[in-house]
Write a protein that holds these residues in place. Sequence first.
Motif, PDB file in Angstrom:
ATOM      1  N   SER A  85      -5.652  -2.512   4.230  1.00  0.00           N
ATOM      2  CA  SER A  85      -5.069  -3.647   4.000  1.00  0.00           C
ATOM      3  C   SER A  85      -5.515  -4.760   4.593  1.00  0.00           C
ATOM      4  O   SER A  85      -5.288  -6.059   4.165  1.00  0.00           O
ATOM      5  CB  SER A  85      -3.329  -3.614   4.137  1.00  0.00           C
ATOM      6  N   TYR A  88      -3.348   2.781   6.088  1.00  0.00           N
ATOM      7  CA  TYR A  88      -2.862   1.319   5.364  1.00  0.00           C
ATOM      8  C   TYR A  88      -3.200   0.181   6.285  1.00  0.00           C
ATOM      9  O   TYR A  88      -3.463  -0.865   5.486  1.00  0.00           O
ATOM     10  CB  TYR A  88      -1.115   1.619   5.446  1.00  0.00           C
ATOM     11  N   ARG A 123       5.339  -3.743  -4.492  1.00  0.00           N
ATOM     12  CA  ARG A 123       4.473  -3.063  -3.239  1.00  0.00           C
ATOM     13  C   ARG A 123       4.034  -1.661  -3.763  1.00  0.00           C
ATOM     14  O   ARG A 123       3.072  -1.182  -3.133  1.00  0.00           O
ATOM     15  CB  ARG A 123       5.186  -3.064  -2.099  1.00  0.00           C
ATOM     16  N   ASN A 133       4.429  -1.230   6.338  1.00  0.00           N
ATOM     17  CA  ASN A 133       3.129  -2.076   6.187  1.00  0.00           C
ATOM     18  C   ASN A 133       3.312  -2.921   5.057  1.00  0.00           C
ATOM     19  O   ASN A 133       2.980  -2.565   3.835  1.00  0.00           O
ATOM     20  CB  ASN A 133       1.874  -1.325   6.127  1.00  0.00           C
ATOM     21  N   GLN A 169       1.699  -5.296   3.632  1.00  0.00           N
ATOM     22  CA  GLN A 169       0.428  -5.466   3.016  1.00  0.00           C
ATOM     23  C   GLN A 169       0.084  -4.390   2.306  1.00  0.00           C
ATOM     24  O   GLN A 169      -0.902  -4.514   1.383  1.00  0.00           O
ATOM     25  CB  GLN A 169      -0.645  -6.156   3.903  1.00  0.00           C
ATOM     26  N   ALA A 170       0.623  -3.058   2.406  1.00  0.00           N
ATOM     27  CA  ALA A 170      -0.025  -1.733   1.640  1.00  0.00           C
ATOM     28  C   ALA A 170       0.417  -1.856   0.439  1.00  0.00           C
ATOM     29  O   ALA A 170       1.357  -2.328  -0.062  1.00  0.00           O
ATOM     30  CB  ALA A 170       0.486  -0.644   2.529  1.00  0.00           C
ATOM     31  N   ARG A 171      -0.544  -1.065  -0.418  1.00  0.00           N
ATOM     32  CA  ARG A 171      -0.116  -0.730  -1.845  1.00  0.00           C
ATOM     33  C   ARG A 171      -0.409   0.480  -1.957  1.00  0.00           C
ATOM     34  O   ARG A 171      -1.481   1.111  -1.435  1.00  0.00           O
ATOM     35  CB  ARG A 171      -1.113  -1.749  -2.779  1.00  0.00           C
ATOM     36  N   ARG A 223     -10.079  -3.960  -1.222  1.00  0.00           N
ATOM     37  CA  ARG A 223      -8.552  -4.468  -1.744  1.00  0.00           C
ATOM     38  C   ARG A 223      -7.610  -3.425  -2.135  1.00  0.00           C
ATOM     39  O   ARG A 223      -8.044  -2.585  -3.057  1.00  0.00           O
ATOM     40  CB  ARG A 223      -8.675  -5.668  -2.687  1.00  0.00           C
ATOM     41  N   LEU A 224      -6.682  -3.173  -1.417  1.00  0.00           N
ATOM     42  CA  LEU A 224      -5.551  -1.935  -1.655  1.00  0.00           C
ATOM     43  C   LEU A 224      -4.886  -2.694  -3.134  1.00  0.00           C
ATOM     44  O   LEU A 224      -4.393  -3.563  -3.038  1.00  0.00           O
ATOM     45  CB  LEU A 224      -4.743  -1.764  -0.834  1.00  0.00           C
TER      46      LEU A 224
END
Length: 572
Positions: free
Chosen positions: A419, A415, A216, A51, A53-55, A425-426
């Motif tokens: 995300s 996630y 990330r 993913n 966009q995941a953090r 907002r992660l």
Amino acid sequence: MSAEARLNVVLMWHMHQPDYRDAGSGVYQQPWVYLHGIKDYVDMVAHLEANPQARAVVNFAPILLEQIEDYARQLRRFLERGEGMHDPLLDALACPVLPPDTESRLKLVRACLRANEQRLVDRFPPFRQLVDLARWVLERPGAEGYLSEQFLVDLMVWYHLAWMGETVRRSDTRIQALEEKGSHYTIHDRRELLTVMSELLGGVIGRYRALAGQGRVELSVTPWAHPILPLLIDLKVAREALPDAPLPNASVYPGGMDRARWHVRRGLESFERHFGFRPRGCWPSEGAVSEATLQLLEQEGFAWAASGETVLFNSIARHPELKSLPRAQNLYRPHRLGQGQLNCFFRDDGLSDLVGFTYSDWHADDAVANLLHHLETIADGLEAPGEHLVPVILDGENAWEYYPENGYYFLEALYRGLSTHPKLRLATFSEALDGGLVPGTLNTLVAGSWVYGTLSTWIGDADKNRAWDMLAEAKQVFDEVMAQGRLDEAAREAAERQLGICEGSDWFWWFGDYNPAGTVQDFDRLYRLQLINLYQRLGREPPEYLAHAFSFGGSAAAPAHGGVMRHGQGSH
């Protein structure tokens, strides 16, 4: 809602295991590093890779990194040169000829029964059958003759297949072929399994390093051998949260501040060697903090640390100007101590414990929807949600053993849901700080940890206090030998490293009568062995008491998840 107005949410996963090696022989006494390595460490990074966009923030104890590296080296040398390995279970899996004696075979059988019954045994019918047969033999003295070599091989192979990461199980055709075969595994099959394990353990640290390089993942560090820094520095801080806590006979841990600094600096050196950069954040072992601990971390250059919410609210009770603020206003922002610049975040215990203890029995979509609802409610209750941050911090390895498919569906949905959420907002702690979070100020801090907001998990019980007295006595001997200056540089370094291992938190975690007897006795034995190794490295005869067990465990009320994890708040 603009991106800037969204509520920051930080997922922080903490990975740690103590040093399971016998320093004298180099033999691992427990297999948990490599088993969690092929299951949890690879799965956790795979979900983040899948993913973009995941953090997340991922925290490693340096002593764990070094053991992962050691296992990867051993597996590589076995596959390339046929060298034996220093883990009995792993070496037995690799060795074409199994031990002929009954006792060695029974040890292998017992080792292969240490798995979650519901999630790791029942899921695989061939493994379930082997486990049932193994227990039948163990319950009937004289039945050991039924333990054929093929039975032992199949049991060992299935044990490792059950511990395999779900992302590996779904993507690696070699693992799929071994599972489909089901039985009668050959030397070639075992070598194929070991090859996969070698690739996983040899590559996992680099995968986290790559994600950190892409921004990330934020990687943070724990002091080297995972010690409880506040107690190293001052045993008496245990009474700040629990004024009547019984303390060890030793009034202080000799030279504790220097030892705390040694663990921080050695941890940084190990982290930089593995990841190539200096981290901005520190998760003090078990989120255990005190005023002196935060000051030390700031002196060593950290921008942030984190602990449990009860530590914050124990401290806020001494700040009238903060007590009047809503809970969310205090909890969902960092705080600094006095005029210090270190930002300390405090874990939302309720949300973190939902992930750690509650959601494992829920459908993944329902669990994630419930968590998102809680976070939406928090965001809706804040005037400026973008100026706040919700820390969800928990064990990144042990929780997933209790989830279906090692938490695969839950983590995937988690996630994805976070995300893409319009109100959330992660983020990572450093990202949020760089975005301008405004910290609060604590003029005083009550020492404690993420477990109940106290230090009672590591001190105050008779067995825990006895362990501290043993350690303090060994440290006095260490100081005497070092002052004499008779050890050469290599011997001094080895003794200092061994002392660091003895100072780790895990020994103290397990001591006491409220943990499972078998595990307590394992850690009792290993702790005494580590202290014996320290005396031997110092050239001194170990005290007689180290030959005798002192903690036995065995409470009738089993702790949550076998004692491996605890709730953040004592009221749970």
